[in-house]
Design an enzyme around this catalytic site. Structure first.
Site, PDB file in Angstrom:
ATOM      1  N   ARG A  55      -7.335  -0.712  -6.595  1.00  0.00           N
ATOM      2  CA  ARG A  55      -7.924   0.444  -6.006  1.00  0.00           C
ATOM      3  C   ARG A  55      -7.879   1.641  -6.756  1.00  0.00           C
ATOM      4  O   ARG A  55      -6.901   1.991  -7.415  1.00  0.00           O
ATOM      5  CB  ARG A  55      -6.618   0.613  -4.822  1.00  0.00           C
ATOM      6  CG  ARG A  55      -6.586  -0.440  -3.914  1.00  0.00           C
ATOM      7  CD  ARG A  55      -5.694  -0.272  -2.606  1.00  0.00           C
ATOM      8  NE  ARG A  55      -6.226   0.663  -1.564  1.00  0.00           N
ATOM      9  CZ  ARG A  55      -5.631   1.331  -0.573  1.00  0.00           C
ATOM     10  NH1 ARG A  55      -4.177   1.119  -0.535  1.00  0.00           N
ATOM     11  NH2 ARG A  55      -6.225   1.773   0.150  1.00  0.00           N
ATOM     12  N   ASN A  99      -5.738  12.300   0.147  1.00  0.00           N
ATOM     13  CA  ASN A  99      -4.658  11.449   1.093  1.00  0.00           C
ATOM     14  C   ASN A  99      -5.822  10.761   2.027  1.00  0.00           C
ATOM     15  O   ASN A  99      -6.843  10.702   2.038  1.00  0.00           O
ATOM     16  CB  ASN A  99      -3.583  12.311   1.784  1.00  0.00           C
ATOM     17  CG  ASN A  99      -2.577  11.749   2.423  1.00  0.00           C
ATOM     18  OD1 ASN A  99      -2.123  10.723   1.715  1.00  0.00           O
ATOM     19  ND2 ASN A  99      -2.333  11.799   3.590  1.00  0.00           N
ATOM     20  N   LYS A 100      -5.032   9.784   2.978  1.00  0.00           N
ATOM     21  CA  LYS A 100      -5.591   9.017   3.961  1.00  0.00           C
ATOM     22  C   LYS A 100      -6.818   9.825   4.496  1.00  0.00           C
ATOM     23  O   LYS A 100      -6.575  11.116   5.036  1.00  0.00           O
ATOM     24  CB  LYS A 100      -4.843   8.673   4.968  1.00  0.00           C
ATOM     25  CG  LYS A 100      -5.286   7.696   5.667  1.00  0.00           C
ATOM     26  CD  LYS A 100      -5.952   6.699   5.632  1.00  0.00           C
ATOM     27  CE  LYS A 100      -5.313   5.656   4.408  1.00  0.00           C
ATOM     28  NZ  LYS A 100      -6.395   4.886   3.754  1.00  0.00           N
ATOM     29  N   ASP A 130      -2.206  10.761  -2.231  1.00  0.00           N
ATOM     30  CA  ASP A 130      -2.586   9.584  -3.161  1.00  0.00           C
ATOM     31  C   ASP A 130      -2.940  10.103  -4.621  1.00  0.00           C
ATOM     32  O   ASP A 130      -2.660   9.502  -5.688  1.00  0.00           O
ATOM     33  CB  ASP A 130      -3.801   8.892  -2.648  1.00  0.00           C
ATOM     34  CG  ASP A 130      -3.270   7.844  -1.295  1.00  0.00           C
ATOM     35  OD1 ASP A 130      -3.302   8.560  -0.361  1.00  0.00           O
ATOM     36  OD2 ASP A 130      -2.958   6.628  -1.626  1.00  0.00           O
ATOM     37  N   GLN A 176      -2.401   2.587  10.046  1.00  0.00           N
ATOM     38  CA  GLN A 176      -1.014   2.615   9.272  1.00  0.00           C
ATOM     39  C   GLN A 176       0.073   3.572  10.071  1.00  0.00           C
ATOM     40  O   GLN A 176       1.321   3.418  10.008  1.00  0.00           O
ATOM     41  CB  GLN A 176      -1.293   3.335   7.883  1.00  0.00           C
ATOM     42  CG  GLN A 176      -1.665   2.241   6.944  1.00  0.00           C
ATOM     43  CD  GLN A 176      -3.313   2.512   6.892  1.00  0.00           C
ATOM     44  OE1 GLN A 176      -3.974   2.895   7.977  1.00  0.00           O
ATOM     45  NE2 GLN A 176      -4.168   2.193   5.557  1.00  0.00           N
ATOM     46  N   ARG A 233       0.909  -1.193  -0.004  1.00  0.00           N
ATOM     47  CA  ARG A 233       0.100   0.168   0.009  1.00  0.00           C
ATOM     48  C   ARG A 233       0.834   1.085   0.079  1.00  0.00           C
ATOM     49  O   ARG A 233       2.059   1.075   0.089  1.00  0.00           O
ATOM     50  CB  ARG A 233      -0.943  -0.074   1.099  1.00  0.00           C
ATOM     51  CG  ARG A 233      -0.538  -0.610   2.463  1.00  0.00           C
ATOM     52  CD  ARG A 233       0.341  -0.027   3.372  1.00  0.00           C
ATOM     53  NE  ARG A 233       0.152   1.493   3.378  1.00  0.00           N
ATOM     54  CZ  ARG A 233       1.002   2.567   3.820  1.00  0.00           C
ATOM     55  NH1 ARG A 233       2.254   1.973   3.836  1.00  0.00           N
ATOM     56  NH2 ARG A 233       0.754   3.527   3.923  1.00  0.00           N
ATOM     57  N   GLY A 234       0.080   2.407  -0.169  1.00  0.00           N
ATOM     58  CA  GLY A 234       1.060   3.683  -0.243  1.00  0.00           C
ATOM     59  C   GLY A 234       1.112   4.016  -1.673  1.00  0.00           C
ATOM     60  O   GLY A 234       1.598   2.921  -2.460  1.00  0.00           O
ATOM     61  N   ALA A 235       0.961   5.235  -2.183  1.00  0.00           N
ATOM     62  CA  ALA A 235       0.844   5.426  -3.598  1.00  0.00           C
ATOM     63  C   ALA A 235       2.005   5.272  -4.443  1.00  0.00           C
ATOM     64  O   ALA A 235       1.951   4.431  -5.562  1.00  0.00           O
ATOM     65  CB  ALA A 235       0.333   6.670  -4.019  1.00  0.00           C
TER      66      ALA A 235
HETATM   67  O1  MRU Z   1      -4.684   3.239   2.243  1.00  0.00           O
HETATM   68  P1  MRU Z   1      -3.366   3.309   2.149  1.00  0.00           P
HETATM   69  O2  MRU Z   1      -2.367   2.850   3.316  1.00  0.00           O
HETATM   70  O3  MRU Z   1      -2.621   3.001   0.846  1.00  0.00           O
HETATM   71  O4  MRU Z   1      -3.092   4.921   2.233  1.00  0.00           O
HETATM   72  C1  MRU Z   1      -1.688   5.574   2.075  1.00  0.00           C
HETATM   73  C2  MRU Z   1      -1.889   6.890   2.218  1.00  0.00           C
HETATM   74  O5  MRU Z   1      -2.853   7.680   2.248  1.00  0.00           O
HETATM   75  C3  MRU Z   1      -0.544   7.550   1.939  1.00  0.00           C
HETATM   76  O6  MRU Z   1      -0.412   8.767   2.783  1.00  0.00           O
HETATM   77  C4  MRU Z   1      -0.200   7.951   0.569  1.00  0.00           C
HETATM   78  O7  MRU Z   1      -0.423   6.803  -0.290  1.00  0.00           O
HETATM   79  C5  MRU Z   1       1.176   8.232   0.309  1.00  0.00           C
HETATM   80  S1  MRU Z   1       2.422   7.174   0.533  1.00  0.00           S
HETATM   81  C6  MRU Z   1       4.022   7.790   0.182  1.00  0.00           C
END
Ligand code: MRU
Length: 341
Positions: A89, A244-245, A234, A193, A48-50
């Site tokens: 996703r 973002n999250k 994201d 996270q 996970r994470g962009a």
């Molecule tokens: O649902 P996730 O854990 O994939 O969400 C991740 C985030 O929101 C991060 O802040 C974002 O992807 C940036 S990661 C460098």
């Protein structure tokens, strides 16, 4: 030393992923050898994470090509498998970007696609290091303290990228310069996270920190306990709106009210110039069951549903700056990514 988030394992014939659902308790690598296993790993947030999703998308195309050759798939079946990876996703633009980036080399054969995916992963680390340097400089130019007190939300660290991290990359960079006093990491309900992953990375670096519930962020910020918030992204729309999250928007509003910087750190691969504003960003809705239980224990009465949007959008007017490897833009001051295309 952190186990790498995502690497190609040629001998194993697949993608080696550090299963992030098991951290911080267990550091286990899973070998993903099919596109359906990859889609499942993405959906359950094993990866996970962009930016890490961008690498997963690119390597996912190699996986699909290998699988098609192994199983004798026709072209339509191969295309459908690639589409499933690309759309596993919806919010992080990097996933589709990673797929599209390497697909353009498909006519040159599988090895050319793999080489492009490996270049993409290496470029992600280089971008993260550069944007972290620029983001750290930007903060230090504006905050007159020997060591900074920072807040971050979710995990935008090495675990969310091919290496180093974005928001946590800025914090890492400041720490290496001896300029971090303390970091508040929002726990990031419902999948934690921040608590599980960001705290794991901060502890590994020896950076003084505490985890707080997401609901504490506004009081921490308005109470003068932090000098700035630093988060990842994201998807960044052409006008500077930032997805973002979930919970990031509240952090931005509190920073605006407190008059402190709200810095977004993201590689240019997260900028989506084809999306004009945040209104057009698809927000992933996850299973409400992630909210209505804490671990395996139900925390609501029988029959109460959960509302579980995984991301929110912070309008550009509350984004003080976006640090990218191409430079730092200041959306709140009217500077938009579209001006830097
Ligand atoms: O649902 P996730 O854990 O994939 O969400 C991740 C985030 O929101 C991060 O802040 C974002 O992807 C940036 S990661 C460098």
């Amino acid at each position: 030393m952190l186990t790498p988030t995502i690497v190609w394992d040629e001998a194993g014939g697949g993608i080696a992923l550090l299963d992030q659902t098991l951290l911080p308790g267990r550091s286990e690598v899973v070998l993903v050898r099919s596109t359906s296993e990859l889609v499942d790993a993405i959906a359950r947030l094993a990866v996970r994470g962009a930016p890490a999703l961008g690498v997963a998308g690119a390597l996912g195309v190699v996986l699909a090509l290998d699988e098609a050759a192994r199983e004798g798939w026709d072209p339509a079946r191969l295309d459908a498998a690639i589409t499933r990876v690309r759309t596993a996703r919806p919010t992080a633009v990097n996933l589709a970007w990673g797929v599209d980036h390497v697909l353009s080399l498909r006519a040159q054969g599988r090895d050319a696609v793999l080489a492009a995916a490996l270049r993409l992963a290496a470029a992600d680390e280089a971008a993260n290091r550069e944007l972290s340097r620029l983001g750290a400089d930007w903060l230090l130019d504006r905050i007159d303290r020997p060591r900074l007190r920072l807040l971050t939300h979710c995990n935008a660290g090495a675990l969310a990228t091919s290496a180093w991290g974005t928001a946590l990359g800025v914090i890492r960079e400041l720490h290496q310069r001896g300029r971090v006093e303390f970091v508040y990491a929002d726990e990031t309900r419902p999948l934690l996270q921040g608590a599980r992953l960001t705290a794991y990375e901060l502890a590994g670096e020896g950076i003084p920190h505490a985890v707080q519930v997401d609901g504490a962020a506004a009081a921490t910020i308005l109470g003068g306990r932090v000098d700035a918030a630093v988060v990842g992204a994201d998807r960044i729309a052409a006008n500077g709106d930032v997805a973002n999250k979930i919970g990031t928007l509240g952090v931005a509003l509190a920073c605006h009210a407190a008059g402190i910087p709200f810095l977004v750190a993201a590689p240019w691969s997260t900028v989506d110039l084809a999306t004009a504003s945040g209104e057009q960003i698809a927000i992933e809705e996850r299973d409400g069951a992630e909210v209505t239980a804490y671990g395996a224990v139900a925390v609501v009465p029988d029959g109460t549903p959960g509302h579980n949007p995984a991301f929110d959008v912070t309008p550009a007017r509350w984004v003080s700056a976006i640090a990218t490897e191409r430079g730092v833009l200041e959306p709140a001051a009217g500077d938009s990514p579209s001006a830097h295309a």
